[in-house]
Write an enzyme that holds these catalytic residues in place. Sequence first.
Site: not given
Length: 288
Positions: A164-165, A207
């Site tokens: 997960d960004l 993301d």
Amino acid sequence: MSDSAPSLSSQVSDPAAEIRLAELQEKLRKLERRDWWLWSLAVVVMLLLTFAVFSMTFPGMFRVDDPFFQSSLERAVRGLIGLVLIFNAYTIYQQVMVKRLRREFSAKLDEMRVLQVRAEEFERLAMIDPLTGLSNRRVAEGRLAAEASRSQRYGSALTVISFDLDNFKQINDTHGHLAGDQVLKKFAARLSSAIRLSDFAARMGGDEFLVLLPECSTVQVGALLARLRPMETEYGGQKIPICFSAGWVGYEQGETTEQFLERADRTLYAEKRAGKLGVMELPAPVRT
């Protein structure tokens, strides 16, 4: 990311379409053979009829003064000439029909080729995330089910990593959505180059990304993460650092793919809540 989605069915080409294409190609080949046969037959018959007419009309071959014979001979000659004309008309008609059928078959073949190309493109679009070029969630869940089944059958190791960004919304708000797209593409490219050919990477949505590591234990994940950090991209003359959180677990015999993904997600979200945005330590797998 733990929400379930329909599993990916095996992607195979339409056998009925392939059969129709093969039938059209075979009909076209038969039509070409028929065309050559008509031309050959026309030449042979024309030569025979011409020879027959020439033989009957040659002045030195028949010296009979019988009027009935002469009349019969003239009728025979006219009949042969009529046969020549009829055969010529038939040959022309057959050639026209052959050419028409050939054009129709060629048009159908071209149409089927176009449809086949479109079908392959639609299949590719249904399996690939258009922005990053990675596989999409549907393909990922199908691949995960296959790898989990293989791991359970042979007892081989299988590790899944959820990514997960960090601060992705802030990047969009500060630099714009095009910059956010650039960050996603950069991360996907880096991820693809960091994994092995036997590994699998997918964008699960937004993301969030997923990596499957067949025959790989959780203790080997650190080497992969080291290849991903540090990371940055450039947009509008500004360098944008790309930070991410990751959670990973090893497959446990007997658990479903949903349980497997849920454990990876719980590990990921525990990391995000802890706020570990730098080089993180290996988290202990969350047991169910």
